[in-house]
Design an enzyme around this catalytic site. Structure first.
Site, PDB file in Angstrom:
ATOM      1  N   SER A   1       6.298   7.395  12.942  1.00  0.00           N
ATOM      2  CA  SER A   1       6.059   6.060  12.398  1.00  0.00           C
ATOM      3  C   SER A   1       6.948   5.015  13.071  1.00  0.00           C
ATOM      4  O   SER A   1       7.880   5.337  13.804  1.00  0.00           O
ATOM      5  CB  SER A   1       6.303   6.054  10.888  1.00  0.00           C
ATOM      6  OG  SER A   1       7.694   6.090  10.625  1.00  0.00           O
TER       7      SER A   1
ATOM      8  N   ARG B   1      -1.491  12.285  10.273  1.00  0.00           N
ATOM      9  CA  ARG B   1      -0.169  12.838  10.575  1.00  0.00           C
ATOM     10  C   ARG B   1       0.091  13.990   9.613  1.00  0.00           C
ATOM     11  O   ARG B   1      -0.245  13.913   8.433  1.00  0.00           O
ATOM     12  CB  ARG B   1       0.880  11.735  10.423  1.00  0.00           C
ATOM     13  CG  ARG B   1       2.223  12.024  11.017  1.00  0.00           C
ATOM     14  CD  ARG B   1       2.999  10.731  11.213  1.00  0.00           C
ATOM     15  NE  ARG B   1       2.548  10.001  12.403  1.00  0.00           N
ATOM     16  CZ  ARG B   1       2.851   8.747  12.663  1.00  0.00           C
ATOM     17  NH1 ARG B   1       3.549   8.041  11.796  1.00  0.00           N
ATOM     18  NH2 ARG B   1       2.427   8.167  13.767  1.00  0.00           N
TER      19      ARG B   1
ATOM     20  N   ASP C   1       3.903  -0.885  11.367  1.00  0.00           N
ATOM     21  CA  ASP C   1       3.422   0.441  11.011  1.00  0.00           C
ATOM     22  C   ASP C   1       2.838   1.047  12.273  1.00  0.00           C
ATOM     23  O   ASP C   1       2.143   0.356  13.038  1.00  0.00           O
ATOM     24  CB  ASP C   1       2.362   0.366   9.909  1.00  0.00           C
ATOM     25  CG  ASP C   1       2.004   1.738   9.371  1.00  0.00           C
ATOM     26  OD1 ASP C   1       2.524   2.100   8.296  1.00  0.00           O
ATOM     27  OD2 ASP C   1       1.208   2.442  10.015  1.00  0.00           O
TER      28      ASP C   1
ATOM     29  N   ARG D   1       9.028   3.076  11.583  1.00  0.00           N
ATOM     30  CA  ARG D   1      10.100   2.657  10.667  1.00  0.00           C
ATOM     31  C   ARG D   1      11.412   2.397  11.401  1.00  0.00           C
ATOM     32  O   ARG D   1      12.023   3.279  11.992  1.00  0.00           O
ATOM     33  CB  ARG D   1      10.279   3.676   9.543  1.00  0.00           C
ATOM     34  CG  ARG D   1      10.784   5.029   9.921  1.00  0.00           C
ATOM     35  CD  ARG D   1      10.676   6.009   8.779  1.00  0.00           C
ATOM     36  NE  ARG D   1       9.274   6.279   8.462  1.00  0.00           N
ATOM     37  CZ  ARG D   1       8.868   7.381   7.817  1.00  0.00           C
ATOM     38  NH1 ARG D   1       9.707   8.287   7.419  1.00  0.00           N
ATOM     39  NH2 ARG D   1       7.588   7.568   7.564  1.00  0.00           N
TER      40      ARG D   1
ATOM     41  N   ASP E   1       0.799  -1.230   0.000  1.00  0.00           N
ATOM     42  CA  ASP E   1       0.000   0.000   0.000  1.00  0.00           C
ATOM     43  C   ASP E   1       0.830   1.278   0.000  1.00  0.00           C
ATOM     44  O   ASP E   1       0.327   2.347  -0.300  1.00  0.00           O
ATOM     45  CB  ASP E   1      -0.933   0.016   1.222  1.00  0.00           C
ATOM     46  CG  ASP E   1      -0.181  -0.009   2.553  1.00  0.00           C
ATOM     47  OD1 ASP E   1       1.067  -0.104   2.540  1.00  0.00           O
ATOM     48  OD2 ASP E   1      -0.837   0.055   3.608  1.00  0.00           O
ATOM     49  N   HIS E   2       2.128   1.191   0.305  1.00  0.00           N
ATOM     50  CA  HIS E   2       2.937   2.393   0.488  1.00  0.00           C
ATOM     51  C   HIS E   2       3.633   2.869  -0.791  1.00  0.00           C
ATOM     52  O   HIS E   2       4.050   4.029  -0.864  1.00  0.00           O
ATOM     53  CB  HIS E   2       4.006   2.152   1.557  1.00  0.00           C
ATOM     54  CG  HIS E   2       3.545   2.442   2.949  1.00  0.00           C
ATOM     55  ND1 HIS E   2       2.409   1.895   3.493  1.00  0.00           N
ATOM     56  CD2 HIS E   2       4.081   3.239   3.917  1.00  0.00           C
ATOM     57  CE1 HIS E   2       2.270   2.328   4.747  1.00  0.00           C
ATOM     58  NE2 HIS E   2       3.264   3.149   5.011  1.00  0.00           N
TER      59      HIS E   2
END
Length: 800
Positions: free
Chosen positions: A675, A476, A182, A677, A117-118
């Site tokens: 996030s 965000r 995520d 990450r 999806d990213h």
């Protein structure tokens, strides 16, 4: 020690072998097992004390309660948990899979899914953008698909939907525990699941059946009373809460909602609220099981789970009766929100906790000199792309269309459906047509602009770095996040408010009080939005091409080209040498907010998420230097004759790495918010960082640093000692005292700091810091990373 790990790993392999492989959707949870674990914990270490819902789910997932000798202490005790599921999105899944490949496991030990999806960039519209993503990211998709087939993972291809919406539709189940790579994984709390955002290394723990560690959280109770008025939405609940708590007010807490107001909310509305709990730093958020959850489960073809959950509502899927009757005794903190008096809100710009209620927004726009003209209005993202969200916004679009009105001139209107199921249903039910009738462009079922995947380069406001306002239903809004323009101000609000801003073209427009002008010149006022919690005719299933790939092929080869610029096989980090850290240089003293976007930027850098060396070229490029008047991405080199003498943070860090000079980062409050990450921890480690010392950390990032073998420390006196490093940090040389004998019982590590100028020591400082590592986390540190430890355990198993 190795023998103990070998036995545990063997058990993990047996469990993995017995796994049923990739799942189309969740099966009925083993509630009997959960209750057995919970009852055992209650009868022993918990001393039969009443529990909140969050505590019930946590303690029902303890890996081995018999190893615990006392009740967990919130904020101190590390819990070892056994998650039920893992979900990963395509950007973070790359590094997680690369790490899992080194673990030695043959198959994931728990059901796992990957969601593409990213990497879909928003530009021309849905199908064209998905097709283009296959051209630009085919290498990544084929890598993830092959890995999914090899390790028994469900693979959701690009265009199928956003990870959190797909999890809610297919995998979330009340009372279960999930890890997701995520930060908005807590979205599934809207379905009573304890869903926690983590880095990829944490996900690898669960995938390898290694107990996952979490510091026992406190529980913040949010008591909801009343019910929303017609213009109110669930988004307003979390916007208001973020305004109360700030971006770090929820750190160390699980947010648990309770009270009679809960019953008035839809399942997807509760998911919206849980989703944005990430913006207050909370570990996760959760709602008790309600009839709306049961309705949603049945509507999404999971009736057996609803039936089983119905039977668990009182005993397991809600707080104990004593907690409900006397919440002040059992929640660590309580916040009250009256839904009846809650008005629409706008949070921003540049931070998700700057809250302004609608009634004050018009005056605030003028006072703060925010750009009143709305250049873009965006509905969607994982936070607000449910059927209810879209149907309510569409009711406003229809009112405008009936009066010949379209989106305001100069305002772009974009809609991102949350999943193929949502897209197909909104097309069938006329919702898409309602949006398009006023000038909307419908984008792919993907994240798109929410995470910076938005090709807006030809728009003058981006090309010329113009100040402009956008209004979105996202979660965000950090500076430059959405379109790369640091002067784009993003205001977070509900889909209904986004739609009204699209029609008016003004940030100051108040649909509750102001009028619009129709095509005949007549003024009219929008009537309150209406919509359905669930589609009356059920959900349309959408195109078959977007159903998950469930094809387990253990012999599958995973393609990684040696010449690839986007994928790179990982090499293990070098283990700690057992000594104190000597001659460590301060690369930068970070000033103010430094999110994971600042540490490891997304946008155009997303394409390098599977190539650590290339991605490291963006390390800390958004960080402001406290020693250079807040200049961004500029530092001085502390080594005489080493080039560059002054340059970008990645350039100087690489120079240090090449010269074998260890370095550290000094950081401000809530370092690493945003996030999940893990690249924000891996990149500094790759470039030679051995420590990050902060005034405070965001939870996920601190854990990610530990996972990668970087030592995270907090100042014992944050309001004093931070400023020692704010003046000419390039002159400072640091060595540690206490790292050699580091242990979980003594958290103190002392920094011995010398200021060297022209070859002479002119000042010395002794700075006390503290670590928060458990015994297992110290094991990661000593091994060089958590992955190194897992690999050694698998190696020990193979040799027995």
């Amino acid at each position: 020690m190795f023998r103990q790990h070998a036995l545990r790993s063997t058990a993990a392999r047996r469990y993995a072998t017995a796994s049923s492989g990739p799942q189309a959707r969740a099966t009925v949870p083993n509630y009997d097992l959960f209750k057995q674990r919970l009852d055992r914990a209650r009868a022993t270490v918990l001393e039969n004390k009443p529990l909140t819902l969050a505590q019930k789910i946590l303690y029902a997932h303890l890996h081995d309660v018999s190893s615990m000798t006392s009740a967990p202490v919130p904020g101190e005790t590390y819990l070892k948990l056994s998650p039920d599921r893992v979900a990963m999105q395509d950007a973070s899944a790359q590094m997680a899979i690369l790490q899992f490949m080194l673990s030695g496991m043959k198959q994931t030990a728990v059901p796992t899914s990957i969601h593409c999806d990213h990497l879909v960039e928003a530009y021309e519209g849905a199908d064209k953008d998905v097709a283009r993503s296959w051209q630009t990211s085919r290498e990544i998709y084929e890598f993830l698909q092959a890995a999914s087939q090899k390790y028994g993972i469900a693979f959701w291809k690009p265009g199928s939907g956003i990870i959190h919406q797909l999890v809610l539709e297919n995998y979330a189940a009340p009372g279960t525990l999930m890890l997701g790579t995520d930060s908005h994984t807590p979205n599934a709390g809207g379905l009573g699941m304890l869903a926690i955002g983590v880095g990829g290394a944490d996900a690898v723990d669960a995938m390898a059946s290694i107990p996952w560690e979490l510091k026992a959280p406190r529980v913040l109770g949010v008591r909801l009373s009343g019910s929303l008025h017609p213009w109110g939405s669930p988004k307003d609940v979390i916007l208001a809460l973020a305004g109360k708590l700030t971006v770090r007010g929820g750190t160390g807490y699980i947010v648990e909602y309770f009270g009679e107001g809960v019953e008035s909310l839809s399942c997807t509305g509760m998911a919206t609220i849980c989703n944005m709990g990430a913006e207050v730093g909370a570990t996760t958020s959760v709602f008790p099981y309600t009839p709306s959850m049961a309705r949603y489960l049945r509507a999404t073809q999971r009736a057996p789970i609803a039936t089983a959950a119905d039977a668990q509502q009182a005993s397991y899927l809600s707080a104990d009766e004593q907690v409900t009757q006397s919440p002040e005794k059992y929640y660590d903190e309580i916040v009250d929100i009256d839904l009846s008096s809650l008005e629409p809100g706008y949070n921003g710009p540049f931070t998700p906790d700057l809250y302004t209620p609608r009634s004050l927004m018009t005056d605030t726009v003028g006072r703060e000199q925010w750009s009143d003209k709305v250049s873009a209005a965006l509905i969607g993202s994982c936070t607000n792309s449910s059927y209810q969200d879209l149907s309510r916004a569409a009711s406003l679009a229809r009112q405008a269309s009936e009066r010949g009105l379209k989106v305001a001139e100069g305002t772009e209107f974009l809609v991102s459906p949350g999943s193929e199921q949502i897209r197909a249903t909104m097309e069938r039910d006329g919702i898409q047509q309602a949006f398009e009738s006023i000038g909307a462009k419908v984008l792919a079922n993907a994240c798109g602009p929410c995470i910076g995947q938005w090709n807006r380069d030809e728009n003058p406001v981006v090309k010329n770095r113009e100040t402009n306002s956008i209004v979105s239903s996202f979660n965000r809004n950090f500076r430059a996040r959405n379109d790369g323009n640091p002067n784009t101000m993003n205001f977070l609000t509900s889909p209904e408010m986004v739609l009204s801003a699209a029609l008016s073209g003004r940030l100051s427009f108040n649909p509750l009080a102001d009028t619009l002008t129709d095509s005949t010149g007549k003024e009219f006022k929008l009537q309150p939005p209406t919509g359905d919690e669930l589609p009356k005719d059920g959900y349309a299933q959408g195109r078959d091409e977007y159903k998950p790939l469930l094809d387990h092929q253990p012999a599958m080869e995973i393609p990684i080209a040696p010449t690839s610029a986007r994928l790179q096989t990982l090499e293990a980090f070098v283990p700690w040498n057992g000594q104190e850290f000597f001659n460590t240089r301060v690369l930068i003293t970070v000033q103010g907010k430094c999110t994971t976007d600042h540490i490891s930027a997304a946008g155009k850098w997303l394409k390098y998420k599977g190539h650590l060396e290339n991605l490291s070229r963006n390390t800390l490029i958004g960080a402001a230097n406290a020693a250079m008047d807040g200049q961004v991405n500029l530092v001085r080199n502390s080594i005489e004759g080493l080039e560059p003498a002054q340059g970008t943070i990645p350039d100087v860090a690489l120079a240090y790495k090449t010269a074998n000079v260890p370095w550290l980062v000094i950081a401000d409050y809530n370092y690493g918010e945003g996030s999940a990450r893990e690249h924000a921890a891996m990149q500094p480690r790759f470039l030679g960082c051995n420590m990050v010392i902060a005034r405070s950390f965001a939870r996920i990032h601190e854990t990610n640093l530990k996972k990668q073998g970087v030592l995270p420390l907090v100042f014992a006196r944050p309001d004093e000692d931070y400023f020692i490093f704010a003046k000419d940090p390039h002159e400072l040389v640091v060595q540690t005292q206490g790292v050699k004998d580091i242990n979980e019982h003594n958290p103190v590590v002392t920094l011995l700091v010398e200021r060297i100028r022209d070859g002479n020591v002119i000042e010395t400082y002794s700075v006390e810091c503290r670590h928060t590592m458990s015994a297992d986390q110290i094991g990661w540190f000593k091994a060089g990373s958590a992955l190194n430890l897992i690999a050694s355990q698998q190696g020990a198993t193979a040799s027995t």
